[in-house]
Design an enzyme around this catalytic site. Sequence first.
Site, PDB file in Angstrom:
ATOM      1  N   GLY A   1     -33.070  22.366  73.636  1.00  0.00           N
ATOM      2  CA  GLY A   1     -33.664  21.405  72.703  1.00  0.00           C
ATOM      3  C   GLY A   1     -34.028  21.967  71.335  1.00  0.00           C
ATOM      4  O   GLY A   1     -33.260  22.702  70.706  1.00  0.00           O
TER       5      GLY A   1
ATOM      6  N   TYR B   1     -49.719  13.265  79.106  1.00  0.00           N
ATOM      7  CA  TYR B   1     -48.818  13.844  78.102  1.00  0.00           C
ATOM      8  C   TYR B   1     -49.343  13.540  76.704  1.00  0.00           C
ATOM      9  O   TYR B   1     -49.435  14.437  75.849  1.00  0.00           O
ATOM     10  CB  TYR B   1     -47.379  13.326  78.268  1.00  0.00           C
ATOM     11  CG  TYR B   1     -46.474  13.883  77.178  1.00  0.00           C
ATOM     12  CD1 TYR B   1     -46.149  15.236  77.154  1.00  0.00           C
ATOM     13  CD2 TYR B   1     -45.984  13.065  76.148  1.00  0.00           C
ATOM     14  CE1 TYR B   1     -45.363  15.767  76.127  1.00  0.00           C
ATOM     15  CE2 TYR B   1     -45.196  13.589  75.128  1.00  0.00           C
ATOM     16  CZ  TYR B   1     -44.886  14.940  75.126  1.00  0.00           C
ATOM     17  OH  TYR B   1     -44.120  15.468  74.115  1.00  0.00           O
TER      18      TYR B   1
ATOM     19  N   GLU C   1     -33.338  18.017  76.554  1.00  0.00           N
ATOM     20  CA  GLU C   1     -33.532  17.975  78.016  1.00  0.00           C
ATOM     21  C   GLU C   1     -34.887  17.359  78.375  1.00  0.00           C
ATOM     22  O   GLU C   1     -35.251  17.267  79.553  1.00  0.00           O
ATOM     23  CB  GLU C   1     -33.410  19.394  78.606  1.00  0.00           C
ATOM     24  CG  GLU C   1     -31.998  19.939  78.494  1.00  0.00           C
ATOM     25  CD  GLU C   1     -31.837  21.350  79.045  1.00  0.00           C
ATOM     26  OE1 GLU C   1     -32.743  21.854  79.742  1.00  0.00           O
ATOM     27  OE2 GLU C   1     -30.795  21.962  78.769  1.00  0.00           O
TER      28      GLU C   1
HETATM   29  P1  NDP Z   1     -36.505  20.601  76.186  1.00  0.00           P
HETATM   30  O1  NDP Z   1     -36.852  20.250  77.599  1.00  0.00           O
HETATM   31  O2  NDP Z   1     -35.100  20.508  75.764  1.00  0.00           O
HETATM   32  O3  NDP Z   1     -37.070  22.060  75.834  1.00  0.00           O
HETATM   33  C1  NDP Z   1     -38.332  22.479  76.282  1.00  0.00           C
HETATM   34  C2  NDP Z   1     -38.427  23.987  76.126  1.00  0.00           C
HETATM   35  O4  NDP Z   1     -39.750  24.394  76.547  1.00  0.00           O
HETATM   36  C3  NDP Z   1     -37.432  24.723  77.007  1.00  0.00           C
HETATM   37  O5  NDP Z   1     -36.884  25.791  76.280  1.00  0.00           O
HETATM   38  C4  NDP Z   1     -38.294  25.244  78.149  1.00  0.00           C
HETATM   39  O6  NDP Z   1     -37.758  26.483  78.606  1.00  0.00           O
HETATM   40  C5  NDP Z   1     -39.619  25.483  77.434  1.00  0.00           C
HETATM   41  N1  NDP Z   1     -40.735  25.556  78.374  1.00  0.00           N
HETATM   42  C6  NDP Z   1     -41.215  24.566  79.175  1.00  0.00           C
HETATM   43  N2  NDP Z   1     -42.201  25.037  79.943  1.00  0.00           N
HETATM   44  C7  NDP Z   1     -42.355  26.349  79.604  1.00  0.00           C
HETATM   45  C8  NDP Z   1     -43.214  27.386  80.067  1.00  0.00           C
HETATM   46  N3  NDP Z   1     -44.124  27.149  81.009  1.00  0.00           N
HETATM   47  N4  NDP Z   1     -43.096  28.617  79.515  1.00  0.00           N
HETATM   48  C9  NDP Z   1     -42.179  28.855  78.554  1.00  0.00           C
HETATM   49  N5  NDP Z   1     -41.337  27.909  78.082  1.00  0.00           N
HETATM   50  C10 NDP Z   1     -41.424  26.682  78.617  1.00  0.00           C
HETATM   51  O7  NDP Z   1     -37.416  19.632  75.309  1.00  0.00           O
HETATM   52  P2  NDP Z   1     -37.617  19.488  73.716  1.00  0.00           P
HETATM   53  O8  NDP Z   1     -36.849  20.472  72.966  1.00  0.00           O
HETATM   54  O9  NDP Z   1     -37.446  18.057  73.411  1.00  0.00           O
HETATM   55  O10 NDP Z   1     -39.181  19.782  73.639  1.00  0.00           O
HETATM   56  C11 NDP Z   1     -39.736  20.807  72.845  1.00  0.00           C
HETATM   57  C12 NDP Z   1     -41.129  20.373  72.407  1.00  0.00           C
HETATM   58  O11 NDP Z   1     -41.018  19.191  71.632  1.00  0.00           O
HETATM   59  C13 NDP Z   1     -42.082  20.033  73.555  1.00  0.00           C
HETATM   60  O12 NDP Z   1     -43.349  20.538  73.205  1.00  0.00           O
HETATM   61  C14 NDP Z   1     -42.099  18.507  73.567  1.00  0.00           C
HETATM   62  O13 NDP Z   1     -43.314  18.017  74.064  1.00  0.00           O
HETATM   63  C15 NDP Z   1     -41.930  18.209  72.098  1.00  0.00           C
HETATM   64  N6  NDP Z   1     -41.417  16.905  71.718  1.00  0.00           N
HETATM   65  C16 NDP Z   1     -40.223  16.428  72.218  1.00  0.00           C
HETATM   66  C17 NDP Z   1     -39.737  15.202  71.777  1.00  0.00           C
HETATM   67  C18 NDP Z   1     -38.472  14.608  72.309  1.00  0.00           C
HETATM   68  O14 NDP Z   1     -38.310  13.366  72.227  1.00  0.00           O
HETATM   69  N7  NDP Z   1     -37.543  15.394  72.813  1.00  0.00           N
HETATM   70  C19 NDP Z   1     -40.455  14.422  70.761  1.00  0.00           C
HETATM   71  C20 NDP Z   1     -41.693  15.010  70.330  1.00  0.00           C
HETATM   72  C21 NDP Z   1     -42.128  16.209  70.775  1.00  0.00           C
HETATM   73  P3  NDP Z   1     -37.684  26.957  80.127  1.00  0.00           P
HETATM   74  O15 NDP Z   1     -37.521  25.742  80.969  1.00  0.00           O
HETATM   75  O16 NDP Z   1     -36.510  27.887  80.148  1.00  0.00           O
HETATM   76  O17 NDP Z   1     -38.981  27.649  80.334  1.00  0.00           O
HETATM   77  C1  8X3 Z   2     -41.941  13.052  73.109  1.00  0.00           C
HETATM   78  C2  8X3 Z   2     -41.691  11.716  72.536  1.00  0.00           C
HETATM   79  O1  8X3 Z   2     -42.170   9.242  72.836  1.00  0.00           O
HETATM   80  O2  8X3 Z   2     -41.308  10.436  74.749  1.00  0.00           O
HETATM   81  O3  8X3 Z   2     -43.141  13.577  72.677  1.00  0.00           O
HETATM   82  O4  8X3 Z   2     -43.555  10.747  74.038  1.00  0.00           O
HETATM   83  S1  8X3 Z   2     -42.233  10.492  73.606  1.00  0.00           S
END
Ligand code: NDP
Ligand code: 8X3
Length: 252
Positions: free
Chosen positions: A13, A153, A189
């Site tokens: 991501g 969340y 993801e």
């Molecule tokens: P992904 O699931 O694609 O990526 C999440 C990343 O976080 C992975 O690299 C995962 O790595 C890592 N991660 C999760 N848990 C842990 C842990 N305990 N220790 C270390 N690393 C961890 O999601 P996104 O890229 O979308 O999400 C990234 C951030 O953006 C998050 O904080 C999410 O809440 C936020 N976000 C996402 C949005 C969306 O719509 N996608 C919108 C707004 C915010 P691994 O599993 O290898 O540990």
């Molecule tokens: C991730 C975006 O709208 O799924 O923070 O909460 S939403």
Amino acid sequence: MSSIVFITGATSGFGQSCARKFASTGHKLILNGRRKERLEALATELKNTYQTESLILPIDVRNQEEITTAIANLPSAWTRIEILINNAGLAAGRDYFEEANLDDWNQMIDTNIKGFLYVSQAVSKWMAVHQKGHIVNIGSTAGQVVYEKGNAYCATKYAVDALNQSMRIDLLRHGIKVTAVNPGAAETEFSLVRFKGDATTASKVYDGLKPLTPEDVADVIYFTTTLPSHVCINDLTVTCVQQADSVYFHRK
Ligand code: NDP
Ligand code: 8X3
């Protein structure tokens, strides 16, 4: 000398796209995530493509002892961290408040708030030593407007907003910039993780939308780090055109 960018959650991501963006612009990277094989593959890809030097930290950010010790004991050539992309996080489940799974709540709170705090404090100690740095905290539109079944969340992302403001104030005296980037729906993801591998339910989140891509978000994050040294974006919200906030969408 190339500057060092520390990215949590770099295996997928936004984090992975940030790694590619910052590597393509000549930075050295500290890459964190739990999936070691993905970190190794990414480091190799970036070395081959951009001659990037990377240090991988395959550590669960919830493990207070391991993550704080690893950051406090970074090799001396890796302590001058200029930018932290504080991104590791997840949503687990999407359930009515009284029906939600307590393990899901614990995982989100432990990762999105406690892990976030451990990394931020350990890295900001190094930035304070060097009197320089920029912390980019990944919040969410879910930290601005609560939605149905978003309960814990959303609360974790409200906490990121509060901590972003708090870090901005407390780190002022060290000249450290602090920025929240709050994305709306982006196809990564994230939903597959939230719905525990149920790809059909995960894909419905983006039905009728052209959501943000992780590259869109990485470009915005990168932009916030490229401003003149006296300029700091304190927070920034970015959504796709069809999304106004965490509740209002125009799906086609
Ligand atoms: P992904 O699931 O694609 O990526 C999440 C990343 O976080 C992975 O690299 C995962 O790595 C890592 N991660 C999760 N848990 C842990 C842990 N305990 N220790 C270390 N690393 C961890 O999601 P996104 O890229 O979308 O999400 C990234 C951030 O953006 C998050 O904080 C999410 O809440 C936020 N976000 C996402 C949005 C969306 O719509 N996608 C919108 C707004 C915010 P691994 O599993 O290898 O540990
Ligand atoms: C991730 C975006 O709208 O799924 O923070 O909460 S939403």
